[in-house]
Design a protein around this motif. Structure first.
Motif, short mmCIF file in Angstrom:
data_model
loop_
_atom_site.label_atom_id
_atom_site.label_comp_id
_atom_site.label_asym_id
_atom_site.label_seq_id
_atom_site.Cartn_x
_atom_site.Cartn_y
_atom_site.Cartn_z
N THR A 144 65.61 27.31 11.63
CA THR A 144 66.14 25.94 11.54
C THR A 144 65.65 25.29 10.26
OG1 THR A 144 64.30 24.90 12.73
CG2 THR A 144 66.16 25.68 14.06
N ALA A 145 66.38 24.25 9.82
CA ALA A 145 66.00 23.52 8.61
C ALA A 145 66.35 22.05 8.78
CB ALA A 145 66.70 24.10 7.39
N ALA A 146 65.55 21.20 8.13
CA ALA A 146 65.79 19.75 8.21
C ALA A 146 65.11 19.06 7.04
CB ALA A 146 65.28 19.19 9.53
N ARG A 147 65.50 17.78 6.79
CA ARG A 147 64.81 16.99 5.76
C ARG A 147 64.86 15.53 6.14
NH1 ARG A 147 66.75 16.94 -0.45
NH2 ARG A 147 68.44 15.67 0.46
N THR A 148 63.74 14.84 5.97
CA THR A 148 63.66 13.41 6.13
C THR A 148 63.12 12.84 4.81
OG1 THR A 148 63.23 13.58 8.50
CG2 THR A 148 62.64 11.51 7.42
N GLY A 149 63.93 12.05 4.13
CA GLY A 149 63.52 11.57 2.82
C GLY A 149 63.43 12.75 1.85
N THR A 198 61.61 25.98 10.00
CA THR A 198 61.06 26.71 11.14
C THR A 198 61.39 28.18 10.98
OG1 THR A 198 61.37 24.79 12.56
CG2 THR A 198 61.00 26.91 13.65
N THR A 199 60.41 29.05 11.28
CA THR A 199 60.61 30.50 11.14
C THR A 199 60.32 31.19 12.46
OG1 THR A 199 58.32 31.00 10.52
CG2 THR A 199 59.83 30.37 8.75
N SER A 200 60.78 32.42 12.56
CA SER A 200 60.45 33.26 13.71
C SER A 200 60.38 34.71 13.24
CB SER A 200 61.52 33.13 14.80
OG SER A 200 61.22 33.97 15.89
N PRO A 201 59.25 35.42 13.52
CA PRO A 201 58.04 34.93 14.18
C PRO A 201 57.17 34.13 13.21
CG PRO A 201 57.75 37.21 13.57
CD PRO A 201 59.17 36.86 13.20
N GLY A 213 74.34 20.06 3.86
CA GLY A 213 73.43 19.74 2.76
C GLY A 213 72.31 20.74 2.58
N PHE A 214 72.35 21.88 3.30
CA PHE A 214 71.23 22.83 3.29
C PHE A 214 70.89 23.34 1.88
CE2 PHE A 214 74.79 25.78 3.44
CZ PHE A 214 74.36 26.84 2.63
N ALA A 215 71.88 23.38 0.98
CA ALA A 215 71.63 23.93 -0.36
C ALA A 215 70.55 23.17 -1.10
CB ALA A 215 72.93 23.94 -1.16
N ALA A 216 70.38 21.88 -0.77
CA ALA A 216 69.35 21.08 -1.43
C ALA A 216 67.94 21.52 -1.06
CB ALA A 216 69.54 19.60 -1.08
N LEU A 217 67.83 22.36 -0.03
CA LEU A 217 66.51 22.83 0.42
C LEU A 217 66.11 24.12 -0.26
CD1 LEU A 217 66.89 22.15 4.26
CD2 LEU A 217 66.07 20.61 2.47
N THR A 250 70.04 16.58 8.91
CA THR A 250 69.75 16.69 10.33
C THR A 250 69.36 18.11 10.69
OG1 THR A 250 71.33 14.94 10.78
CG2 THR A 250 70.68 16.33 12.64
N SER A 251 68.31 18.24 11.52
CA SER A 251 67.83 19.57 11.89
C SER A 251 68.95 20.37 12.55
CB SER A 251 66.65 19.44 12.86
OG SER A 251 66.20 20.71 13.27
N GLY A 252 69.02 21.63 12.12
CA GLY A 252 70.04 22.50 12.68
C GLY A 252 69.73 23.94 12.37
#
Length: 570
Positions: A340-345, A351-354, A374-378, A403-405
C-alpha cells in the motif's frame, strides 16, 4: 659519552657486560665476536604485523680447535635477541625477538667469519605456538583436537568475555609449552597468573568460541574480530618488550601526543623543547599513502550446506526479501514488496510485506508501477524518516494528499546496521567491491544471520575505506645536546605535551605512541597519529654513530583474514 646501546643474544658471549655484542673487544681478543654497528637495522612494530632485525656479527678469528660461534648447536636454536637503550630502560629492551636465520661467510683474512643474522620480533612467535586440545578420540563420537572456551551467545550480557577467552588460551600456553624460547618470549610470570595479559578497554561479551588446533595468532585473531564486530572498533594484540601479551581496542586518537617530538614542515617552528615547552623536529621524506587495493564493502558468505539459507532470519513461508548472507559495509541491501502507499502533505507512507528491515536516515528507492491516484509522485530516491517493522515514511519534493490504497512495486534500501542486519559503517562515496567467503562452520547452525553480521562488522571496520599510512624519517643529531633531551646519538628523545601545559621527557621513539604531525599540504593539520612501526638504523655522522628513525604512523594492518578464519573458510 659511552654507547648507551647493548645487544644480547642468548648463548653468545660478547665483550660487553652481560655478553653485549655492541662492545668492541680488545685488539688482542681476536676470537670474541662483535656486531658491526653500521649493519644493525631494527623494525619495531606495535600493530601485530611483527617487526624484524638484521645485523652482522664479525668473529675476526675462529678459536683454535673450536668451531665458529654461529655453528648449529653452538648458538641456541631460535635464540632470544634483545636490544637495549640504557637511557630508556636498563631492564626493558626496545626490541625483543628471536633468531630466524644466520648466513655466514669467510672473512678476507681467511681465518674468521662475518655472519648476517636475521631476527623476528616476539609477535612472530605467536605463529609458532600451537593452541590445542591434546586429546585423542576414544569413541565414535569423539572430536579430535577441537575445544571450546566460554559460554553463551555473542552480545548476551551473561556471555563469556573476550578477555576471559584470552586468559583461557594463555592458560593452555602455560600448561602445554615448556621450551626455553617460548618461556622467554612470553613472560611466564604473566601467563601463569590470574590475569595472563595486559588488557585495555572494556571486555566484550563474545560468548562461546570453538577452536581446532591452531596457532596462538589465529586464535587471537578470532577473538579480536569477534570483539570488533560488537563494538565497530578494531582490536589489536602484540607482545611487548617485557614479553607480555597486550590486547585491546584501537581507540580514537588522544588529545595529546606522547612521542618524543612533534613533526613540523616549517623550519621556523623547530625547537629543542624543555620542561616548559614541546620538542618540534623537521622530518625528512614525509609522505602520505592511501591504499585502496584491499577495500571490501560487500561480503557474501557461502555456507557449507545449501540448506543453511533457511535459518531463523528467514520469514516463512516463501523466499526471503533480504539475503542474510550478504553484508555491506553500511548495512545489508534489502528489497521489499510494496503493498500500500499513501501521502499526507509531504509525508509519504509505504507498507511492505513481509517486514522490510529498513532504518531511519538510510536512502530508499521507491519504484511503484501501479497504486492509488497520484502514485507516481511517490517514486524516486529519498531519505527514510521513520520505520515500523512493515512501514516506512519519507518526505517527497511535492505536497498533496494521496489516499491510501493498494500498490504494486518495490522499495530498495539498506538495513539498519545492527549486528543482525549489516556492518554499520559510515556511508562513503564510490563503488562497493565484493568478496566471497566460504563458511563450513555455518553448516547446521540454527541462526547464522547474526553470526555472519557480527563477523562481517569485524572485517568491515578495517577494510571498508582506504588505509592511510603516514611515513617520515627523523635523522641527524647534536653532539652538544647531551641531556634533557640527549641528542648525542640522534634525535632519540624529546619533550611531549602529555597534558595541558605538562611537558614530559620521552626517552625513545616506540610503536604504540602517538605523534602530532603538522603538514597542511598533506591534509595533516596538528593531526595526532598512532605510530605503527619504528625502524631504527645506525648511520655514521659527526665522528660517531647516530640513530636514524624511519616511522610509519596511522594505524594499519595487513590483509585481515579474521572473517575467513572465524567462519571456517580456507
Amino acid at each position: 659519552m659511552a654507547n648507551p646501546f647493548t645487544l644480547i643474544v642468548a648463548g653468545v658471549t660478547g665483550a660487553g657486560a652481560g655478553g653485549d655484542l655492541l662492545t668492541l673487544p680488545a685488539p688482542a681478543s681476536t676470537t670474541v665476536p662483535y656486531v658491526d654497528l653500521g649493519s644493525l637495522t631494527a623494525t619495531l612494530s606495535g600493530d601485530g604485523d611483527g617487526g624484524q632485525m638484521s645485523f652482522d656479527v664479525i668473529e675476526p678469528k675462529t678459536p683454535s680447535g673450536n668451531l665458529p660461534w654461529w655453528r648449529s648447536g653452538g648458538v641456541y636454536d631460535n635464540a632470544r635477541v634483545q636490544l637495549f637503550d640504557s637511557r630508556y630502560s636498563a631492564t626493558t629492551p626496545i626490541f625483543l625477538g628471536f633468531i630466524t636465520g644466520i648466513n655466514a661467510r669467510l672473512l678476507e683474512n681467511g681465518v674468521g667469519t662475518r655472519c648476517t643474522v636475521s631476527v623476528s620480533d616476539a609477535d612472530a612467535w605467536l605463529q609458532k605456538t600451537i593452541i590445542r586440545n591434546g586429546k585423542t578420540g576414544i569413541r565414535a563420537t569423539s572430536f579430535v583436537d577441537a575445544f571450546t572456551l566460554g559460554t553463551g551467545d555473542p552480545e548476551a550480557t551473561t556471555a563469556t568475555t573476550d578477555q576471559a577467552i584470552i586468559n583461557g588460551l594463555l592458560a593452555r600456553v602455560a600448561a602445554q609449552q615448556t621450551d626455553a624460547t617460548t618461556l622467554q618470549l612470553l613472560n611466564t610470570a604473566i601467563i601463569s597468573g590470574s590475569n595472563r595479559a595486559i588488557f585495555t578497554g572494556t571486555a566484550q561479551n563474545i560468548g562461546k568460541q570453538t577452536f581446532k588446533a591452531t596457532t596462538l595468532a589465529s586464535a587471537l585473531e578470532t577473538v579480536a574480530d569477534a570483539a570488533g564486530g560488537i563494538t565497530d572498533v578494531q582490536y589489536r594484540y602484540w607482545i611487548d618488550n617485557d614479553g607480555r601479551l597486550n590486547y585491546g581496542p584501537k581507540t580514537a586518537a588522544p588529545s595529546f601526543a606522547n612521542a618524543p617530538a612533534e613533526i613540523v614542515t616549517d623550519p621556523a617552528n623547530i625547537q629543542t623543547g624543555s620542561a616548559a615547552s614541546v620538542t618540534r623536529l623537521f622530518a625528512r621524506d614525509l609522505s602520505v599513502n592511501l591504499d585502496h587495493g584491499d577495500i571490501v564493502k560487500g561480503i557474501f558468505v557461502q555456507p557449507d550446506s545449501a540448506y543453511a539459507r533457511y535459518d531463523s532470519n528467514i520469514v516463512f513461508s516463501g523466499a526471503p526479501t533480504n539475503d542474510p548472507y550478504f553484508r555491506t559495509y553500511n548495512g545489508t541491501y534489502f528489497k521489499a514488496t510494496v503493498t500500500t502507499a499513501a501521502r499526507t502533505g509531504t509525508t509519504a507512507t509505504i507498507t511492505t510485506s513481509p517486514a522490510h528491515g529498513f532504518a531511519t536516515a538510510r536512502s530508499v528507492t521507491v519504484a511503484l508501477t501501479s497504486g492509488p491516484t497520484g502514485f507516481a509522485a511517490l517514486n524516486g530516491t529519498f531519505t527514510i524518516t521513520g520505520v515500523t517493522s512493515t512501514t516506512f515514511t519519507y518526505t517527497t519534493g511535492t505536497s498533496g494528499t494521496i489516499t491510501s490504497g493498494a500498490a504494486v512495486g518495490t522499495a530498495s534500501a539498506q538495513g539498519s546496521g545492527t549486528s543482525r542486519t549489516g556492518a554499520g559503517q559510515a556511508t562513503r562515496n564510490g563503488p562497493i567491491p565484493h568478496e566471497v567467503f566460504s563458511a563450513p562452520k555455518l553448516d547446521k547452525k540454527s541462526d547464522r544471520g547474526s553470526l555472519v553480521s557480527l563477523l562481517a562488522r569485524g572485517t568491515m571496520v578495517t577494510r571498508s575505506k582506504p588505509v592511510r599510512t603516514v611515513s617520515f624519517t627523523v635523522a641527524g643529531g647534536n653532539l652538544s645536546q647531551t641531556s634533557n633531551p640527549d641528542w648525542s646519538y640522534g634525535f632519540t628523545q624529546g619533550y611531549a605535551e602529555t597534558a595541558t601545559s605538562t611537558y614530559t621527557l620521552i626517552k625513545a621513539w616506540l610503536p604504540g605512541q602517538y605523534v602530532k604531525v603538522t603538514a597542511p599540504m598533506l591534509d595533516l593539520s596538528s593531526t595526532i597519529l598512532y605510530i605503527a612501526t619504528v625502524t631504527l638504523r645506525f648511520a655514521e655522522g659527526g665522528g660517531t654513530y647516530q640513530v636514524q628513525y624511519e616511522i610509519e604512523a596511522d594505524f594499519r594492518r595487513q590483509y585481515l583474514s579474521g572473517l575467513r578464519g572465524l567462519i571456517g573458510g580456507e
